[in-house]
Scaffold this motif. Sequence first.
Motif, PDB file in Angstrom:
ATOM      1  N   THR A  41       7.008  15.269  -3.309  1.00 26.83           N
ATOM      2  CA  THR A  41       6.604  13.778  -3.613  1.00 26.83           C
ATOM      3  C   THR A  41       7.288  12.940  -2.413  1.00 26.83           C
ATOM      4  OG1 THR A  41       8.690  13.697  -5.000  1.00 26.83           O
ATOM      5  CG2 THR A  41       6.347  14.047  -5.998  1.00 26.83           C
ATOM      6  N   ASP A  42       8.273  13.112  -1.694  1.00 26.74           N
ATOM      7  CA  ASP A  42       8.479  12.314  -0.600  1.00 26.74           C
ATOM      8  C   ASP A  42       7.545  12.037   0.362  1.00 26.74           C
ATOM      9  OD1 ASP A  42      10.983  11.558  -1.324  1.00 26.74           O
ATOM     10  OD2 ASP A  42      12.006  13.056   0.003  1.00 26.74           O
ATOM     11  N   VAL A  43       6.758  13.244   0.567  1.00 31.18           N
ATOM     12  CA  VAL A  43       5.392  13.518   1.354  1.00 31.18           C
ATOM     13  C   VAL A  43       4.300  12.433   0.921  1.00 31.18           C
ATOM     14  CG1 VAL A  43       3.817  14.718   2.808  1.00 31.18           C
ATOM     15  CG2 VAL A  43       6.267  15.741   2.240  1.00 31.18           C
ATOM     16  N   LEU A  44       4.196  12.777  -0.494  1.00 27.88           N
ATOM     17  CA  LEU A  44       3.057  12.369  -0.936  1.00 27.88           C
ATOM     18  C   LEU A  44       3.226  10.375  -0.878  1.00 27.88           C
ATOM     19  CD1 LEU A  44       2.310  14.293  -4.120  1.00 27.88           C
ATOM     20  CD2 LEU A  44       0.895  14.072  -2.293  1.00 27.88           C
ATOM     21  N   CYS A  45       4.507  10.007  -1.457  1.00 28.21           N
ATOM     22  CA  CYS A  45       4.865   8.703  -1.232  1.00 28.21           C
ATOM     23  C   CYS A  45       4.351   8.013   0.336  1.00 28.21           C
ATOM     24  CB  CYS A  45       6.251   8.416  -1.422  1.00 28.21           C
ATOM     25  SG  CYS A  45       6.728   8.770  -3.250  1.00 28.21           S
ATOM     26  N   ILE A  46       5.117   8.808   1.109  1.00 27.68           N
ATOM     27  CA  ILE A  46       4.845   8.259   2.506  1.00 27.68           C
ATOM     28  C   ILE A  46       3.350   8.141   2.923  1.00 27.68           C
ATOM     29  CG2 ILE A  46       5.111   8.986   5.024  1.00 27.68           C
ATOM     30  CD1 ILE A  46       7.682  10.306   4.121  1.00 27.68           C
ATOM     31  N   VAL A  47       2.607   9.469   2.538  1.00 27.70           N
ATOM     32  CA  VAL A  47       1.180   9.585   2.917  1.00 27.70           C
ATOM     33  C   VAL A  47       0.171   8.419   2.355  1.00 27.70           C
ATOM     34  CG1 VAL A  47      -0.847  10.878   3.125  1.00 27.70           C
ATOM     35  CG2 VAL A  47       1.357  11.736   3.888  1.00 27.70           C
ATOM     36  N   VAL A  48       0.417   8.264   0.993  1.00 30.55           N
ATOM     37  CA  VAL A  48      -0.216   7.474   0.282  1.00 30.55           C
ATOM     38  C   VAL A  48       0.053   6.111   0.436  1.00 30.55           C
ATOM     39  CG1 VAL A  48      -1.125   6.699  -2.348  1.00 30.55           C
ATOM     40  CG2 VAL A  48      -0.722   9.257  -1.706  1.00 30.55           C
ATOM     41  N   THR A  49       1.374   5.761   0.532  1.00 29.24           N
ATOM     42  CA  THR A  49       1.589   4.394   0.877  1.00 29.24           C
ATOM     43  C   THR A  49       1.159   3.777   2.207  1.00 29.24           C
ATOM     44  OG1 THR A  49       3.601   4.456  -0.205  1.00 29.24           O
ATOM     45  CG2 THR A  49       3.476   2.761   1.428  1.00 29.24           C
ATOM     46  N   LEU A  50       1.124   4.602   3.326  1.00 26.01           N
ATOM     47  CA  LEU A  50       0.560   4.456   4.631  1.00 26.01           C
ATOM     48  C   LEU A  50      -0.866   4.248   4.541  1.00 26.01           C
ATOM     49  CD1 LEU A  50       2.658   6.525   6.993  1.00 26.01           C
ATOM     50  CD2 LEU A  50       3.174   4.000   6.521  1.00 26.01           C
ATOM     51  N   ALA A  51      -1.562   5.105   3.949  1.00 30.18           N
ATOM     52  CA  ALA A  51      -2.881   5.173   3.770  1.00 30.18           C
ATOM     53  C   ALA A  51      -3.285   3.777   2.971  1.00 30.18           C
ATOM     54  CB  ALA A  51      -3.492   6.262   2.833  1.00 30.18           C
ATOM     55  N   CYS A  52      -2.656   3.260   1.926  1.00 30.79           N
ATOM     56  CA  CYS A  52      -3.036   1.821   1.269  1.00 30.79           C
ATOM     57  C   CYS A  52      -2.863   0.647   2.266  1.00 30.79           C
ATOM     58  CB  CYS A  52      -1.875   1.881  -0.003  1.00 30.79           C
ATOM     59  SG  CYS A  52      -2.425   3.005  -1.162  1.00 30.79           S
ATOM     60  N   VAL A  53      -1.834   1.026   2.879  1.00 31.55           N
ATOM     61  CA  VAL A  53      -1.414  -0.317   4.058  1.00 31.55           C
ATOM     62  C   VAL A  53      -2.637  -0.316   5.019  1.00 31.55           C
ATOM     63  CG1 VAL A  53      -0.006  -1.183   5.622  1.00 31.55           C
ATOM     64  CG2 VAL A  53       0.963  -0.001   3.701  1.00 31.55           C
ATOM     65  N   GLN A  54      -2.944   0.850   5.558  1.00 34.88           N
ATOM     66  CA  GLN A  54      -3.905   1.073   6.725  1.00 34.88           C
ATOM     67  C   GLN A  54      -5.418   0.494   5.981  1.00 34.88           C
ATOM     68  OE1 GLN A  54      -4.852   4.894   8.195  1.00 34.88           O
ATOM     69  NE2 GLN A  54      -5.969   4.279   9.738  1.00 34.88           N
ATOM     70  N   SER A  55      -5.695   0.861   4.766  1.00 36.84           N
ATOM     71  CA  SER A  55      -6.841   0.457   4.149  1.00 36.84           C
ATOM     72  C   SER A  55      -6.875  -1.125   4.049  1.00 36.84           C
ATOM     73  CB  SER A  55      -6.962   1.000   2.692  1.00 36.84           C
ATOM     74  OG  SER A  55      -7.209   2.567   2.618  1.00 36.84           O
ATOM     75  N   PHE A  56      -5.674  -1.711   3.615  1.00 36.82           N
ATOM     76  CA  PHE A  56      -5.531  -3.110   3.601  1.00 36.82           C
ATOM     77  C   PHE A  56      -5.960  -3.733   4.757  1.00 36.82           C
ATOM     78  CE2 PHE A  56      -2.763  -6.659   4.599  1.00 36.82           C
ATOM     79  CZ  PHE A  56      -3.399  -7.746   3.529  1.00 36.82           C
ATOM     80  N   GLN A  57      -5.349  -3.375   6.065  1.00 35.87           N
ATOM     81  CA  GLN A  57      -5.526  -3.840   7.234  1.00 35.87           C
ATOM     82  C   GLN A  57      -7.169  -3.807   7.768  1.00 35.87           C
ATOM     83  OE1 GLN A  57      -2.425  -1.591   9.148  1.00 35.87           O
ATOM     84  NE2 GLN A  57      -1.115  -3.553   9.297  1.00 35.87           N
ATOM     85  N   SER A  58      -7.607  -2.715   7.242  1.00 33.11           N
ATOM     86  CA  SER A  58      -9.267  -2.423   7.688  1.00 33.11           C
ATOM     87  C   SER A  58     -10.183  -2.866   6.740  1.00 33.11           C
ATOM     88  CB  SER A  58      -9.344  -0.786   8.138  1.00 33.11           C
ATOM     89  OG  SER A  58      -9.112  -0.194   6.853  1.00 33.11           O
ATOM     90  N   GLY A  59      -9.696  -3.090   5.481  1.00 30.76           N
ATOM     91  CA  GLY A  59     -10.493  -3.431   4.608  1.00 30.76           C
ATOM     92  C   GLY A  59     -11.686  -2.516   4.028  1.00 30.76           C
ATOM     93  N   ASP A  60     -11.210  -1.371   4.237  1.00 29.52           N
ATOM     94  CA  ASP A  60     -12.079  -0.072   4.118  1.00 29.52           C
ATOM     95  C   ASP A  60     -11.210   0.869   3.053  1.00 29.52           C
ATOM     96  OD1 ASP A  60     -13.906   2.006   3.828  1.00 29.52           O
ATOM     97  OD2 ASP A  60     -13.056   3.015   5.503  1.00 29.52           O
ATOM     98  N   VAL A  61     -11.392   1.011   1.677  1.00 30.68           N
ATOM     99  CA  VAL A  61     -10.915   1.829   0.791  1.00 30.68           C
ATOM    100  C   VAL A  61     -11.797   3.179   0.833  1.00 30.68           C
ATOM    101  CG1 VAL A  61      -9.750   1.914  -1.596  1.00 30.68           C
ATOM    102  CG2 VAL A  61      -9.988  -0.210  -0.331  1.00 30.68           C
TER     103      VAL A  61
END
Length: 408
Positions: free
Chosen positions: A160-180
């Motif tokens: 879950t440490d890995v899941l937290c890191i990957v999913v959070t970074l993906a969410c932030v990247q989606s926010f910045q790019s506007g693509d979910v």
Amino acid sequence: MNSSIPLALVAIGLLVFLAHLFAALYNKKMVPDVLLLMIVGLIIGPALGIVSPGDFGFLGPVFTSITLVVILFESGTTLSLSMLKSSWKSTLSLTVVGFLGAVLIITAIAFLLLGFTLSGAISLGAILGGTSSAVVIPLVKQLNIGENSRTSLILESAITDVLCIVVTLACVQSFQSGDVSVSPIFWSITLSFVLAILIGVTAALVWSRILELMRQIQNSIFTTPAFVFVVYGITELLGFNGAIAALAFGITLANIDLFPDFVVQKVLGSVHKLNDTEIIFLREITFLLKTFFFVYIGLSIVFDDLKSILIGLIITGTLYLIRLFVAKIASPKGANSFDKGIIAIMTPKGLAAAVLATIPAQAGMPDGLMIKNITYSVVFFSILATSVLIFLNNRQGGLRRFYNAFFK
């Protein structure tokens, strides 16, 4: 000589003695030492202002990473392949149900009740969705629970440490790019796991081949942890998860004699495991790093936003309520009510959450500051709750009777 240097050395020495005292107190009175160490950090940090995380500069994050690597590696050396084979299904069930349940409920609270944007709500859910390996692993090793339950909790915390890191970074990247999009997140998680495991296993096979040669070098007892640092760093530089690589390295090195003969004899030749002296040294290093890590966590907690503190307290309570049902439906097969009670208790947040909490604000998310303050609050309250609940559960009082009745 600067007077602050002798004082610092005195403080370090006293802290080591206190750590041993706290460990002895846990063995006799069942008061978790991690809670007492964190309280020491709170006193010298936020309460008295003697030390702050900024005083450590760039060494603070480096130290926390070193602690995580060593704890995961040392825990890997205690896991057997036979136990992994028997517990992988329960680990997967516990990890998926626990992580998704926490993410969904926190996202709903943040989006529907707190008015967060959807990206901010999911980010908060992802940050707080896992359990902290740096907190869980030292605690479960001190508890008298079944091997399947212990193994599942250790692996759940690492995954879950890995899941937290990957999913959070993906969410932030989606926010910045506007693509979910879900597909990139899925493949990112898969690659991070699989390739990190391959790197860790390969590195351990190579190290087991040259370990005896390294022992012929004078003062070489620290070479194995040093090699684990190299493996972690290279894995991270390649864009994969170094923590999982360190765990896989430890598991492989501990079970090298269980690999098929054709792999060991024809491919590797003579291989070696850690000897008793190296294992004792590794455990001593782990104990010292754990001591300073929890003090560092205590002095890093921020209490400057009453609203965030109250929200963090409510979210922490909600997480523990959800965890009761997670433990009821996803505990390892054959786990008794005591084991299930411990699984219900083991949902503390720690290093990964504290580090990830700063990223949304840095990315310019409108809820970024609130996410950081809430996360710090949940980290504190969850570790406090875990420690107190373990103490109460070991006293065989009302809490134990409640767990016995709930999980019957």
